[in-house]
Design a protein around this motif. Structure first.
Motif, PDB file in Angstrom:
ATOM      1  N   ILE A   2       0.860  -1.180   0.000  1.00  0.00           N
ATOM      2  CA  ILE A   2       0.000   0.000   0.000  1.00  0.00           C
ATOM      3  C   ILE A   2       0.894   1.227   0.000  1.00  0.00           C
ATOM      4  N   VAL A   3       0.637   2.137  -0.924  1.00  0.00           N
ATOM      5  CA  VAL A   3       1.465   3.329  -1.114  1.00  0.00           C
ATOM      6  C   VAL A   3       0.655   4.555  -0.720  1.00  0.00           C
ATOM      7  N   LEU A   4       1.188   5.360   0.181  1.00  0.00           N
ATOM      8  CA  LEU A   4       0.488   6.558   0.647  1.00  0.00           C
ATOM      9  C   LEU A   4       0.913   7.774  -0.160  1.00  0.00           C
ATOM     10  N   PHE A   5      -0.073   8.495  -0.652  1.00  0.00           N
ATOM     11  CA  PHE A   5       0.141   9.764  -1.364  1.00  0.00           C
ATOM     12  C   PHE A   5      -0.882  10.736  -0.794  1.00  0.00           C
ATOM     13  N   THR A   6      -0.437  11.606   0.129  1.00  0.00           N
ATOM     14  CA  THR A   6      -1.368  12.506   0.809  1.00  0.00           C
ATOM     15  C   THR A   6      -0.737  13.869   1.030  1.00  0.00           C
ATOM     16  N   ASP A   7      -1.573  14.805   1.480  1.00  0.00           N
ATOM     17  CA  ASP A   7      -1.076  16.115   1.913  1.00  0.00           C
ATOM     18  C   ASP A   7      -1.190  16.254   3.429  1.00  0.00           C
ATOM     19  N   PHE A   8      -1.199  15.118   4.142  1.00  0.00           N
ATOM     20  CA  PHE A   8      -1.420  15.141   5.590  1.00  0.00           C
ATOM     21  C   PHE A   8      -0.209  15.631   6.385  1.00  0.00           C
ATOM     22  N   GLY A   9       0.988  15.518   5.825  1.00  0.00           N
ATOM     23  CA  GLY A   9       2.195  15.855   6.574  1.00  0.00           C
ATOM     24  C   GLY A   9       2.573  14.747   7.545  1.00  0.00           C
ATOM     25  N   GLN A  24      -4.220  -2.266  11.265  1.00  0.00           N
ATOM     26  CA  GLN A  24      -5.274  -3.044  11.915  1.00  0.00           C
ATOM     27  C   GLN A  24      -6.029  -3.905  10.913  1.00  0.00           C
ATOM     28  N   GLN A  25      -6.266  -3.356   9.722  1.00  0.00           N
ATOM     29  CA  GLN A  25      -7.140  -4.035   8.773  1.00  0.00           C
ATOM     30  C   GLN A  25      -6.391  -4.837   7.718  1.00  0.00           C
ATOM     31  N   ALA A  26      -5.101  -4.540   7.533  1.00  0.00           N
ATOM     32  CA  ALA A  26      -4.282  -5.316   6.594  1.00  0.00           C
ATOM     33  C   ALA A  26      -2.921  -5.597   7.228  1.00  0.00           C
ATOM     34  N   PRO A  27      -2.913  -6.319   8.361  1.00  0.00           N
ATOM     35  CA  PRO A  27      -1.643  -6.592   9.043  1.00  0.00           C
ATOM     36  C   PRO A  27      -0.697  -7.378   8.139  1.00  0.00           C
ATOM     37  N   GLY A  28       0.556  -6.986   8.174  1.00  0.00           N
ATOM     38  CA  GLY A  28       1.551  -7.667   7.363  1.00  0.00           C
ATOM     39  C   GLY A  28       1.727  -7.110   5.971  1.00  0.00           C
ATOM     40  N   VAL A  29       0.823  -6.246   5.520  1.00  0.00           N
ATOM     41  CA  VAL A  29       0.974  -5.637   4.198  1.00  0.00           C
ATOM     42  C   VAL A  29       1.887  -4.415   4.326  1.00  0.00           C
ATOM     43  N   PRO A  30       2.987  -4.355   3.573  1.00  0.00           N
ATOM     44  CA  PRO A  30       3.879  -3.190   3.677  1.00  0.00           C
ATOM     45  C   PRO A  30       3.164  -1.900   3.299  1.00  0.00           C
ATOM     46  N   ALA A 128      -8.812   4.299   3.714  1.00  0.00           N
ATOM     47  CA  ALA A 128      -7.881   3.321   4.277  1.00  0.00           C
ATOM     48  C   ALA A 128      -8.502   1.925   4.349  1.00  0.00           C
ATOM     49  N   PRO A 129      -9.739   1.769   4.867  1.00  0.00           N
ATOM     50  CA  PRO A 129     -10.324   0.429   4.863  1.00  0.00           C
ATOM     51  C   PRO A 129     -10.484  -0.166   3.459  1.00  0.00           C
ATOM     52  N   VAL A 130     -10.838   0.672   2.498  1.00  0.00           N
ATOM     53  CA  VAL A 130     -10.981   0.173   1.125  1.00  0.00           C
ATOM     54  C   VAL A 130      -9.622  -0.268   0.584  1.00  0.00           C
ATOM     55  N   ALA A 131      -8.581   0.547   0.794  1.00  0.00           N
ATOM     56  CA  ALA A 131      -7.246   0.171   0.330  1.00  0.00           C
ATOM     57  C   ALA A 131      -6.786  -1.123   0.987  1.00  0.00           C
ATOM     58  N   ALA A 132      -7.071  -1.283   2.277  1.00  0.00           N
ATOM     59  CA  ALA A 132      -6.684  -2.503   2.979  1.00  0.00           C
ATOM     60  C   ALA A 132      -7.378  -3.722   2.368  1.00  0.00           C
ATOM     61  N   ARG A 133      -8.658  -3.603   2.092  1.00  0.00           N
ATOM     62  CA  ARG A 133      -9.398  -4.723   1.507  1.00  0.00           C
ATOM     63  C   ARG A 133      -8.846  -5.081   0.130  1.00  0.00           C
ATOM     64  N   LEU A 134      -8.572  -4.077  -0.674  1.00  0.00           N
ATOM     65  CA  LEU A 134      -8.038  -4.350  -2.006  1.00  0.00           C
ATOM     66  C   LEU A 134      -6.663  -5.007  -1.922  1.00  0.00           C
ATOM     67  N   ALA A 135      -5.830  -4.550  -0.983  1.00  0.00           N
ATOM     68  CA  ALA A 135      -4.491  -5.121  -0.839  1.00  0.00           C
ATOM     69  C   ALA A 135      -4.550  -6.584  -0.418  1.00  0.00           C
ATOM     70  N   LEU A 136      -5.619  -6.961   0.286  1.00  0.00           N
ATOM     71  CA  LEU A 136      -5.802  -8.352   0.717  1.00  0.00           C
ATOM     72  C   LEU A 136      -6.569  -9.179  -0.303  1.00  0.00           C
ATOM     73  N   GLY A 137      -6.952  -8.559  -1.416  1.00  0.00           N
ATOM     74  CA  GLY A 137      -7.687  -9.278  -2.446  1.00  0.00           C
ATOM     75  C   GLY A 137      -9.158  -9.462  -2.152  1.00  0.00           C
ATOM     76  N   ARG A 138      -9.688  -8.682  -1.222  1.00  0.00           N
ATOM     77  CA  ARG A 138     -11.093  -8.788  -0.866  1.00  0.00           C
ATOM     78  C   ARG A 138     -11.945  -7.853  -1.723  1.00  0.00           C
ATOM     79  N   GLU A 139     -13.194  -8.183  -1.854  1.00  0.00           N
ATOM     80  CA  GLU A 139     -14.099  -7.378  -2.674  1.00  0.00           C
ATOM     81  C   GLU A 139     -14.590  -6.172  -1.892  1.00  0.00           C
ATOM     82  N   VAL A 140     -14.858  -5.111  -2.636  1.00  0.00           N
ATOM     83  CA  VAL A 140     -15.421  -3.882  -2.088  1.00  0.00           C
ATOM     84  C   VAL A 140     -16.668  -3.548  -2.892  1.00  0.00           C
TER      85      VAL A 140
END
Length: 241
Positions: A2-9, A24-30, A128-140
């Motif tokens: 999962i790659v973060l691209f934000t303006d959050f600082g 929490q939702q995608a443990p082990g995913v870099p 974030a939850p959607v990205a976690a699900r996609l990274a785990l191969g789960r449907e959204v």
């Protein structure tokens, strides 16, 4: 990945809260911090930056992209699949240039909603939850959109503005270097820089522009700070001459 691209600082709680949600939702995913300081409140400038940097990341990467001044409005949350990578974020132009340059493209509106969705922090609560699900191969839960729906036809293919200033004071433009002739001058105000290949092509303290490692034309100063000496800032217009 999962790659973060934000303006959050990196100061304050926001990036940390997003990364905690991912852990929490995608443990082990870099989780990779690509940009935490994308141009704040400016999806257009950020769009050219994202389009330049995304192709260097591995196929299958999931990008969590949040530059979202319209958070809480009726703008759609999106999933975009472009050239083998997935992008999650708001429909505000952030993905427009990436989509325009893609050879394969699919777009969906995110219909899924979490139990708790704050009005002002969709990065943590929705994206974030959607990205976690996609990274785990789960449907959204999602609905297909015509890719034309996210286009910004009035935005140029290359943007003659400064889109980012890095830690060294180098100023990236929204112009792809390959679109510019070797003889081109890049002007900001009354100053002009000629093209070089490496910093050492000019004396210490002198300015040049060159093709950076991610294809963008970048104004720099050998052993100096172009932002300080040229008084450059994100959003400044650049004249090609």
């Amino acid at each position: 990945m999962i790659v973060l691209f934000t303006d959050f600082g990196l100061s304050g709680p926001y990036t940390g809260q997003v990364k905690a949600a991912l852990a929490q939702q995608a443990p082990g995913v870099p989780v990779i911090d690509l940009f935490a300081d994308a141009p704040a409140f400016d999806p257009q400038l950020s769009a050219y930056l994202l389009a330049a940097y995304a192709p260097a990341l591995p196929l299958g990467s999931v990008f969590l992209c949040v530059v979202d001044p319209g958070v809480g409005t009726d703008r759609h949350p999106l999933i975009v699949e472009a050239d083998g990578r997935l992008f999650v974020g708001p429909d505000n132009g952030l993905f427009a240039i990436l989509a325009r340059r893609a050879t394969t493209l699919r777009v969906w509106r995110i219909d899924w909603r979490p139990e708790r969705l704050s009005a002002s922090f969709h990065g943590r609560d929705l994206f974030a939850p959607v990205a976690a699900r996609l990274a785990l191969g789960r449907e959204v839960e999602r609905g297909a959109l015509d890719p034309a729906a996210i286009a910004r036809p009035d935005w140029p293919d290359d943007l003659a503005r400064i889109v980012y200033v890095d830690v060294y004071g180098n100023a990236m433009t929204g112009l792809r270097a390959a679109t510019l002739p070797d003889t081109a001058l890049l002007r900001v105000g009354e100053r002009a820089a000629r093209r070089g290949r490496i910093f050492a092509d000019v004396p210490a303290g002198a300015a040049l522009w060159y093709e950076n490692s991610n294809t963008l034309a970048e104004i720099a100063m050998n052993c100096g700070r172009a932002d300080r000496d040229w008084e450059l800032a994100v959003g400044d217009w650049v004249v090609v001459g």
